[in-house]
Design an enzyme around this catalytic site. Structure first.
Site, mmCIF file in Angstrom:
data_model
loop_
_atom_site.group_PDB
_atom_site.id
_atom_site.type_symbol
_atom_site.label_atom_id
_atom_site.label_comp_id
_atom_site.label_asym_id
_atom_site.label_seq_id
_atom_site.Cartn_x
_atom_site.Cartn_y
_atom_site.Cartn_z
ATOM 1 N N GLY A 92 0.835 -1.194 0.000
ATOM 2 C CA GLY A 92 0.000 0.000 0.000
ATOM 3 C C GLY A 92 0.873 1.248 0.000
ATOM 4 O O GLY A 92 0.356 2.369 0.084
ATOM 5 N N LYS A 126 7.807 2.649 -1.175
ATOM 6 C CA LYS A 126 8.519 1.370 -1.118
ATOM 7 C C LYS A 126 8.600 0.758 -2.511
ATOM 8 O O LYS A 126 9.643 0.255 -2.921
ATOM 9 C CB LYS A 126 7.790 0.396 -0.167
ATOM 10 C CG LYS A 126 7.966 0.754 1.289
ATOM 11 C CD LYS A 126 7.234 -0.153 2.282
ATOM 12 C CE LYS A 126 7.061 -1.580 1.945
ATOM 13 N NZ LYS A 126 6.609 -2.377 3.116
ATOM 14 N N ASP A 173 8.403 -6.343 4.232
ATOM 15 C CA ASP A 173 8.054 -5.749 5.520
ATOM 16 C C ASP A 173 9.322 -5.149 6.107
ATOM 17 O O ASP A 173 10.390 -5.748 6.035
ATOM 18 C CB ASP A 173 7.460 -6.794 6.465
ATOM 19 C CG ASP A 173 6.623 -6.102 7.534
ATOM 20 O OD1 ASP A 173 5.697 -5.355 7.163
ATOM 21 O OD2 ASP A 173 6.899 -6.279 8.728
ATOM 22 N N GLY A 198 8.184 8.066 5.973
ATOM 23 C CA GLY A 198 8.268 7.424 7.282
ATOM 24 C C GLY A 198 9.346 8.026 8.180
ATOM 25 O O GLY A 198 9.385 9.238 8.421
ATOM 26 N N ARG A 220 16.171 -1.681 2.378
ATOM 27 C CA ARG A 220 15.282 -2.174 1.302
ATOM 28 C C ARG A 220 16.098 -2.513 0.054
ATOM 29 O O ARG A 220 15.894 -3.568 -0.563
ATOM 30 C CB ARG A 220 14.229 -1.109 0.978
ATOM 31 C CG ARG A 220 13.298 -1.467 -0.202
ATOM 32 C CD ARG A 220 12.049 -0.631 -0.193
ATOM 33 N NE ARG A 220 11.369 -0.760 1.077
ATOM 34 C CZ ARG A 220 11.404 0.171 2.052
ATOM 35 N NH1 ARG A 220 12.024 1.312 1.863
ATOM 36 N NH2 ARG A 220 10.794 -0.039 3.199
HETATM 37 P P1 ITT Z 1 2.935 -2.075 3.200
HETATM 38 O O1 ITT Z 1 1.596 -1.860 2.570
HETATM 39 O O2 ITT Z 1 3.939 -2.616 2.222
HETATM 40 O O3 ITT Z 1 2.888 -2.902 4.474
HETATM 41 P P2 ITT Z 1 3.853 0.007 5.016
HETATM 42 O O4 ITT Z 1 4.064 1.482 4.817
HETATM 43 O O5 ITT Z 1 2.895 -0.427 6.083
HETATM 44 O O6 ITT Z 1 3.465 -0.605 3.591
HETATM 45 P P3 ITT Z 1 5.990 -1.432 6.408
HETATM 46 O O7 ITT Z 1 5.012 -2.196 7.225
HETATM 47 O O8 ITT Z 1 7.081 -2.196 5.735
HETATM 48 O O9 ITT Z 1 5.279 -0.615 5.233
HETATM 49 O O10 ITT Z 1 6.690 -0.279 7.226
HETATM 50 C C1 ITT Z 1 6.556 -0.148 8.619
HETATM 51 C C2 ITT Z 1 6.780 1.294 9.010
HETATM 52 O O11 ITT Z 1 8.163 1.619 8.857
HETATM 53 C C3 ITT Z 1 5.972 2.306 8.215
HETATM 54 O O12 ITT Z 1 5.499 3.289 9.120
HETATM 55 C C4 ITT Z 1 6.977 2.899 7.263
HETATM 56 O O13 ITT Z 1 6.676 4.265 7.012
HETATM 57 C C5 ITT Z 1 8.299 2.756 8.020
HETATM 58 N N1 ITT Z 1 9.368 2.501 7.053
HETATM 59 C C6 ITT Z 1 9.550 1.357 6.336
HETATM 60 N N2 ITT Z 1 10.592 1.480 5.501
HETATM 61 C C7 ITT Z 1 11.067 2.736 5.675
HETATM 62 C C8 ITT Z 1 12.096 3.473 5.076
HETATM 63 O O14 ITT Z 1 12.835 2.987 4.078
HETATM 64 N N3 ITT Z 1 12.286 4.727 5.482
HETATM 65 C C9 ITT Z 1 11.541 5.271 6.466
HETATM 66 N N4 ITT Z 1 10.533 4.648 7.074
HETATM 67 C C10 ITT Z 1 10.296 3.382 6.684
#
Ligand code: ITT
Length: 180
Positions: A4, A8, A60, A136, A165
């Site tokens: 979503g 990413k 994830d 994020g 990532r």
């Molecule tokens: P999905 O639909 O793929 O699950 P998501 O945004 O929920 O999308 P994650 O569960 O992988 O993605 O991420 C968990 C949290 O960590 C989420 O609040 C992201 O914004 C943060 N996050 C993940 N990767 C990041 C990155 O490369 N830089 C900054 N924040 C990151």
């Protein structure tokens, strides 16, 4: 890639395109379980997505803060939507050890069971919110291998040269390219 989060997807697409792999975005509602290991979450999600015979990846990720034993880790989304970046910085007030890592697990599935690939980047939590790139936690994470800027102050290419990532997707991509 079922996600979503278009940020990413764009990062992953860039990394895989360098390996000659064409990643597409799949818009699906997926069930995300709560677990302590990112691999369990990603693998479960990959096994739930109805991919209609096509290969699928789910990723994830999370921010693991050393001083807090890895918190928020798998709960990073929840921490961001509740206490936010300001709340995390507040938790770090007076904390000497600002070490942290971003971790990523890519789960790949083409029928059968999911196969997982990990990527990690070490760094530290900044003293303030810096930069507007990325998403994020990027504005509060300073990678050790960088020049002192946060991911939020870097271009997409600079972040992809170091990020959790990019490392997980590169590892997946190299395996995939060799097994096709
Ligand atoms: P999905 O639909 O793929 O699950 P998501 O945004 O929920 O999308 P994650 O569960 O992988 O993605 O991420 C968990 C949290 O960590 C989420 O609040 C992201 O914004 C943060 N996050 C993940 N990767 C990041 C990155 O490369 N830089 C900054 N924040 C990151």
């Amino acid at each position: 890639m079922a996600t979503g989060n278009l940020h990413k997807y764009r990062e992953a697409r860039q990394v895989l395109s360098e390996l000659g792999i064409d990643l597409r975005h799949l818009r699906v509602d997926r069930v995300e379980i709560q677990a302590d290991d990112l691999a369990d979450i990603a693998a479960y999600s990959a096994e739930q997505v109805a991919a209609e015979g096509r290969p699928i990846v789910v990723e994830d990720a999370g921010l693991f803060i050393d001083h807090y034993g890895g918190f928020p880790g798998p709960y990073s989304s929840y921490a961001l939507s509740t206490i936010g970046l300001g709340g995390v910085l507040k938790l770090m007030e007076g904390v000497k050890d600002r070490g942290a890592s971003f971790q990523s697990v890519v789960a790949f599935r083409h029928g059968g069971e999911a196969r997982c690939f990990r990527g990690v980047v070490r760094g530290r939590i900044a003293h303030g919110i810096r930069g507007t790139s990325g998403f994020g936690y990027d504005p509060i994470f300073i990678p050790d291998e960088g020049d002192g800027r946060t991911f939020g102050e870097m271009t997409a290419e600079e972040k992809n040269a170091l990020s959790h990532r990019a490392r997980a997707f590169r590892s997946f991509g190299e395996w995939f390219a060799a097994s096709e």
